[in-house]
Scaffold this motif. Structure first.
Motif, PDB file in Angstrom:
ATOM      1  N   LYS A 195       0.813  -1.219   0.000  1.00 30.16           N
ATOM      2  CA  LYS A 195       0.000   0.000   0.000  1.00 30.16           C
ATOM      3  C   LYS A 195       0.846   1.268   0.000  1.00 30.16           C
ATOM      4  N   ARG A 196       2.100   1.168   0.418  1.00 30.76           N
ATOM      5  CA  ARG A 196       2.996   2.338   0.393  1.00 30.76           C
ATOM      6  C   ARG A 196       3.354   2.728  -1.034  1.00 30.76           C
ATOM      7  N   ARG A 235      -0.895   8.467  -1.748  1.00 31.82           N
ATOM      8  CA  ARG A 235      -0.766   7.049  -1.432  1.00 31.82           C
ATOM      9  C   ARG A 235      -1.979   6.610  -0.611  1.00 31.82           C
ATOM     10  N   ILE A 251      -2.063   4.802   1.979  1.00 30.30           N
ATOM     11  CA  ILE A 251      -1.838   4.794   3.422  1.00 30.30           C
ATOM     12  C   ILE A 251      -1.763   6.193   4.032  1.00 30.30           C
ATOM     13  N   ASP A 252      -1.713   7.223   3.188  1.00 30.67           N
ATOM     14  CA  ASP A 252      -1.609   8.599   3.701  1.00 30.67           C
ATOM     15  C   ASP A 252      -2.990   9.161   4.035  1.00 30.67           C
TER      16      ASP A 252
END
Length: 88
Positions: free
Chosen positions: A76-77, A85, A87-88
């Motif tokens: 996911k990064r 992204r 994850i952000d």
């Protein structure tokens, strides 16, 4: 996002649609690569491989033992949508 109908087939997993690319090689040996975000269990991947194999056999007429399925987990990064992204 348009895809050539002979190159991509949609699969539905819960809330998201994933696309698989089917490459036809010599001697009727289809190779299928499934790219999806990490987090699925080994049992889910095993079931996915079985169902994708069955779908390819049904739609192309290839022999089951000739179908090759690759499952690639995407971190996911390293996946983004709309400039961000996941994850952000």
């Amino acid at each position: 996002m348009p895809f050539h109908p002979l190159c991509f087939a949609p699969l539905h997993f819960g809330l998201k649609y994933k696309y698989i690319q089917i490459k036809r090689e010599r001697k009727n040996m289809p190779y299928v690569t499934v790219q999806m975000l990490e987090g699925r269990t080994d049992d889910q991947k095993k079931a996915l491989i079985a169902k994708v194999t069955d779908a390819v056999v049904e739609t192309t007429g290839a022999k089951k033992e000739k179908v090759v399925v690759f499952v690639e987990d995407i971190d996911k990064r390293y996946y983004g949508v709309g400039g961000k992204r996941l994850i952000d």
